[in-house]
Design a protein around this motif. Sequence first.
Motif, mmCIF file in Angstrom:
data_model
loop_
_atom_site.group_PDB
_atom_site.id
_atom_site.type_symbol
_atom_site.label_atom_id
_atom_site.label_comp_id
_atom_site.label_asym_id
_atom_site.label_seq_id
_atom_site.Cartn_x
_atom_site.Cartn_y
_atom_site.Cartn_z
ATOM 1 N N LEU A 94 96.265 34.178 -29.419
ATOM 2 C CA LEU A 94 96.071 35.494 -30.010
ATOM 3 C C LEU A 94 97.357 35.982 -30.678
ATOM 4 O O LEU A 94 97.340 36.455 -31.829
ATOM 5 N N ALA A 95 98.464 35.854 -29.986
ATOM 6 C CA ALA A 95 99.740 36.309 -30.543
ATOM 7 C C ALA A 95 100.107 35.524 -31.800
ATOM 8 O O ALA A 95 100.599 36.093 -32.784
ATOM 9 N N MET A 96 99.853 34.207 -31.780
ATOM 10 C CA MET A 96 100.183 33.379 -32.931
ATOM 11 C C MET A 96 99.349 33.773 -34.143
ATOM 12 O O MET A 96 99.852 33.896 -35.268
ATOM 13 N N ALA A 97 98.052 33.992 -33.937
ATOM 14 C CA ALA A 97 97.174 34.360 -35.045
ATOM 15 C C ALA A 97 97.564 35.711 -35.621
ATOM 16 O O ALA A 97 97.638 35.886 -36.853
ATOM 17 N N LEU A 98 97.829 36.680 -34.770
ATOM 18 C CA LEU A 98 98.198 38.008 -35.252
ATOM 19 C C LEU A 98 99.529 37.988 -35.990
ATOM 20 O O LEU A 98 99.675 38.601 -37.060
ATOM 21 N N ALA A 99 100.504 37.270 -35.441
ATOM 22 C CA ALA A 99 101.809 37.208 -36.088
ATOM 23 C C ALA A 99 101.733 36.478 -37.422
ATOM 24 O O ALA A 99 102.306 36.910 -38.430
ATOM 25 N N PHE A 100 101.000 35.361 -37.453
ATOM 26 C CA PHE A 100 100.894 34.588 -38.684
ATOM 27 C C PHE A 100 100.183 35.388 -39.773
ATOM 28 O O PHE A 100 100.661 35.505 -40.902
ATOM 29 N N GLY A 101 99.023 35.933 -39.447
ATOM 30 C CA GLY A 101 98.274 36.693 -40.438
ATOM 31 C C GLY A 101 99.014 37.932 -40.902
ATOM 32 O O GLY A 101 99.014 38.255 -42.100
ATOM 33 N N GLY A 102 99.663 38.622 -39.970
ATOM 34 C CA GLY A 102 100.423 39.804 -40.346
ATOM 35 C C GLY A 102 101.575 39.481 -41.274
ATOM 36 O O GLY A 102 101.815 40.165 -42.273
ATOM 37 N N ALA A 103 102.333 38.427 -40.952
ATOM 38 C CA ALA A 103 103.459 38.031 -41.793
ATOM 39 C C ALA A 103 102.990 37.579 -43.172
ATOM 40 O O ALA A 103 103.616 37.885 -44.194
ATOM 41 N N LEU A 104 101.872 36.855 -43.214
ATOM 42 C CA LEU A 104 101.352 36.380 -44.498
ATOM 43 C C LEU A 104 100.910 37.553 -45.370
ATOM 44 O O LEU A 104 101.215 37.601 -46.571
ATOM 45 N N GLY A 105 100.203 38.526 -44.791
ATOM 46 C CA GLY A 105 99.759 39.670 -45.573
ATOM 47 C C GLY A 105 100.924 40.486 -46.104
ATOM 48 O O GLY A 105 100.938 40.881 -47.277
ATOM 49 N N MET A 106 101.924 40.762 -45.269
ATOM 50 C CA MET A 106 103.076 41.540 -45.704
ATOM 51 C C MET A 106 103.846 40.819 -46.803
ATOM 52 O O MET A 106 104.263 41.433 -47.797
ATOM 53 N N SER A 107 104.052 39.506 -46.646
ATOM 54 C CA SER A 107 104.814 38.764 -47.650
ATOM 55 C C SER A 107 104.055 38.627 -48.962
ATOM 56 O O SER A 107 104.653 38.675 -50.043
ATOM 57 N N MET A 108 102.738 38.484 -48.922
ATOM 58 C CA MET A 108 101.964 38.397 -50.157
ATOM 59 C C MET A 108 101.997 39.723 -50.911
ATOM 60 O O MET A 108 101.985 39.740 -52.148
ATOM 61 N N ALA A 109 102.046 40.837 -50.197
ATOM 62 C CA ALA A 109 102.183 42.130 -50.864
ATOM 63 C C ALA A 109 103.503 42.217 -51.614
ATOM 64 O O ALA A 109 103.578 42.809 -52.702
ATOM 65 N N MET A 110 104.540 41.600 -51.082
ATOM 66 C CA MET A 110 105.838 41.605 -51.753
ATOM 67 C C MET A 110 105.852 40.643 -52.940
ATOM 68 O O MET A 110 106.399 40.955 -54.002
ATOM 69 N N ILE A 111 105.257 39.463 -52.766
ATOM 70 C CA ILE A 111 105.268 38.469 -53.849
ATOM 71 C C ILE A 111 104.473 38.955 -55.054
ATOM 72 O O ILE A 111 104.896 38.783 -56.213
ATOM 73 N N LEU A 112 103.319 39.568 -54.818
ATOM 74 C CA LEU A 112 102.430 39.995 -55.908
ATOM 75 C C LEU A 112 102.561 41.486 -56.199
ATOM 76 O O LEU A 112 101.635 42.091 -56.757
ATOM 77 N N ARG A 113 103.683 42.081 -55.847
ATOM 78 C CA ARG A 113 103.875 43.507 -56.097
ATOM 79 C C ARG A 113 103.808 43.814 -57.605
ATOM 80 O O ARG A 113 104.548 43.261 -58.413
ATOM 81 N N GLY A 114 102.890 44.682 -57.985
ATOM 82 C CA GLY A 114 102.752 45.073 -59.383
ATOM 83 C C GLY A 114 101.937 44.125 -60.228
ATOM 84 O O GLY A 114 101.749 44.371 -61.430
ATOM 85 N N ALA A 115 101.424 43.013 -59.667
ATOM 86 C CA ALA A 115 100.651 42.055 -60.462
ATOM 87 C C ALA A 115 99.241 42.594 -60.709
ATOM 88 O O ALA A 115 98.588 43.065 -59.772
ATOM 89 N N PRO A 116 98.731 42.529 -61.938
ATOM 90 C CA PRO A 116 97.382 43.029 -62.236
ATOM 91 C C PRO A 116 96.319 41.997 -61.911
ATOM 92 O O PRO A 116 96.621 40.806 -61.749
ATOM 93 N N LEU A 117 95.080 42.445 -61.837
ATOM 94 C CA LEU A 117 93.964 41.535 -61.583
ATOM 95 C C LEU A 117 93.636 40.693 -62.817
ATOM 96 O O LEU A 117 93.312 39.519 -62.706
ATOM 97 N N GLY A 118 93.765 41.292 -63.975
ATOM 98 C CA GLY A 118 93.440 40.584 -65.217
ATOM 99 C C GLY A 118 94.624 39.792 -65.741
ATOM 100 O O GLY A 118 95.398 39.211 -64.985
ATOM 101 N N GLU A 119 94.763 39.796 -67.069
ATOM 102 C CA GLU A 119 95.806 38.996 -67.694
ATOM 103 C C GLU A 119 97.186 39.569 -67.377
ATOM 104 O O GLU A 119 97.420 40.782 -67.475
ATOM 105 N N MET A 120 98.114 38.684 -67.012
ATOM 106 C CA MET A 120 99.470 39.079 -66.662
ATOM 107 C C MET A 120 100.400 38.815 -67.845
ATOM 108 O O MET A 120 100.230 37.834 -68.571
#
Length: 402
Positions: A94-120
């Motif tokens: 449980l701890a591994m799944a929560l930590a992994f998913g949480g870290a992945l979601g937070m980091s993806m928000a940083m990587i794709l910050r400001g990226a649009p859904l359509g043409e970039m």
Amino acid sequence: MIRQGYVTGPVLGVLWAFVVATTVAVVLSFSTGAAFRPGLFGCVVLGAGMGAAALFVRSGWILSAGGAALALGLSYTGLSPVHVGADLGFGAHLAMALAFGGALGMSMAMILRGAPLGEMTRHEWEEAVIRFLTGFGFIFFTAAVFIPFYVMVMTSMKTQGALIANPLDYSIDLSRGSDLFRSYRELFQDFNFGRYMWTSFYISVITVLVTLLFSVPGAYAVARLRFRGQASLSRSILLIYMVPMIVLALPIYIVFSQTGLRNTIVGIVMIYPVTTIPVALYMLQGYFRGLPAEVEEAGLMDGLNRLQVIWKITLPLSLPAMVSVSLYVFMIAWNEFLLAFMLLDDPQIFTLTRGIASLNSSEVPRQHLMAGAVIATVPVMVLFLGLEKFMTRGLTAGSVKG
């Protein structure tokens, strides 16, 4: 080149999920001794989902919570992004799944910050890719530096029985208390490592002093004075490094054996500066050229001679460079192995690296060898961190403004 956000987001998400899963698997494998590995399908599903969600949801906390929930759901279905080779219990999963998913979601928000859904735009696409590569590079190079040191430290705290039972288990048993450092105590009590450290220390200090004694006036002459052959001398300073030391080792061994300098501290102190003076000359001449000549000319006009200018003006302004060169030379002398291994046979005058090499024997437990490596590494690390500010100062320190 496709620059659609709905393509770039999931693709970067899948790649980043593999990076994070591999990192988590490596960390857990080393810390627990169990076998962990990334899960292909789980990484694809979770990474693509988080990459797509990051284009709609800009809050890192919301993405983190969603990633944790998705990772937890995948782990229940047997498609966990990190597979475990041993049963660690429900709480650990449980701890591994929560930590992994949480870290992945937070980091993806940083990587794709400001990226649009359509043409970039090109700038938006490159910025997202650069953030991904920056994160990957940070993780990769941190692992390349940290993992060998971690293995070295953990192995040094093992018992012989634990190493024989599972050589790949790098977890630590804290219940042993002070017995964890048994290998270190035995090195100083039974293998004379205190003497080896002292020998390496004063040889390194003498090497630094001799190197500065010759390299400071030499570098100043090349940088400031005008004489025939100055350019050729400046370009040829590092020619010695074109010849590998292993090629010079045999002639040095023969000459030192014939002159009675082999197996003596004097011989080591004579040969070490030969390997450090060229690089010190090269580093210092570049710094001297960067200092403003007007300061020295003002000193000459005030009645100082050239030596007084060097002592009272140039050297104080060059303190950051001299400390950097001294630290670099000290590290070279402290870590030097080849010449010490060839020229020293008496255990009473072994340097630290030569003493560590003597532990590489089937009669000496492997944890003692790793403990010796830690002892050799930590002082230099502490010295470097303590003097790091001198390494990072600009070459314009002390320059004239006006």
